[in-house]
Design an enzyme around this catalytic site. Structure first.
Site, mmCIF file in Angstrom:
data_model
loop_
_atom_site.group_PDB
_atom_site.id
_atom_site.type_symbol
_atom_site.label_atom_id
_atom_site.label_comp_id
_atom_site.label_asym_id
_atom_site.label_seq_id
_atom_site.Cartn_x
_atom_site.Cartn_y
_atom_site.Cartn_z
ATOM 1 N N SER A 44 16.359 14.716 0.967
ATOM 2 C CA SER A 44 16.015 13.328 1.293
ATOM 3 C C SER A 44 16.828 12.299 0.513
ATOM 4 C CB SER A 44 14.524 13.082 1.061
ATOM 5 O OG SER A 44 14.208 13.153 -0.309
ATOM 6 N N HIS A 83 12.955 9.524 -5.054
ATOM 7 C CA HIS A 83 13.400 8.508 -4.097
ATOM 8 C C HIS A 83 13.809 7.233 -4.819
ATOM 9 C CE1 HIS A 83 11.331 10.303 -0.274
ATOM 10 N NE2 HIS A 83 12.403 10.974 -0.655
ATOM 11 N N ASP A 109 8.421 5.126 2.192
ATOM 12 C CA ASP A 109 7.536 6.220 1.801
ATOM 13 C C ASP A 109 6.047 5.931 1.961
ATOM 14 O OD1 ASP A 109 9.790 7.607 1.119
ATOM 15 O OD2 ASP A 109 9.544 7.390 -1.039
#
Length: 167
Positions: A44, A83, A109
């Site tokens: 990701s 992230h 998210d």
């Protein structure tokens, strides 16, 4: 069987294990993070970080900035998520709130946060900010955790080497 030799082996094993534990706890205290080193488990964050990269964290920053790569944990989920901070706000109590997104993901998210949360709270949810990394070093841990035979082989090798050690 020499009792003295067996006790010496056992004490050496205890010393190695306690030294590793103390090193980890010392690193945790120095970085203010319960998990100062993590392995990237998904794609990701590509191209910034690849699956298998080892990340070194720091959690002594008072604030996270937009663009920082942070690791956070969501309640009731044990896997840390790596992230980038997309937005940053403050609530009524001047607590920092963060919205994150994976570089390789289409959306933010919010669906990952759960329980109607739309932001992460820095003090409660953030494990640390990435300060460095080693590419692909973590593939060994991923391989061992995903392959039960590798776990058994590693445990068997360590056990046999401890039993056969003469020093």
């Amino acid at each position: 069987m020499n009792l003295r030799l067996e006790l010496t082996r056992f004490l050496k094993l205890c010393f190695v294990l306690s030294s590793a534990f103390m090193f980890w706890k010392g690193l945790s205290i120095a970085t203010n993070s319960h998990s100062p080193i993590v392995v990237v488990l998904s794609g990701s964050m590509e191209p910034a970080f690849q699956r298998g990269d080892v990340l070194f964290l720091w959690n002594r920053n008072e604030r996270s900035k937009v663009g920082d790569v942070v690791i956070y944990e969501v309640q009731d989920k044990s896997i840390p998520i790596v992230h980038r901070v997309l937005r940053e706000h403050h609530n009524d109590k001047n607590k920092q709130l963060l919205l994150t997104k994976g570089d390789n993901n289409a959306g933010d998210d919010i669906p990952l946060y759960g329980r109607k949360k739309i932001y992460l709270q820095k003090e409660r949810d953030i494990v640390g900010t990435v300060k460095g990394y080693v590419p692909q070093l973590g593939y060994v841990t991923i391989w061992i955790s995903e392959n039960k035979y590798a776990k058994l082989a590693l445990m068997g090798f360590l056990g046999i080497s401890a039993l056969l050690s003469n020093e």
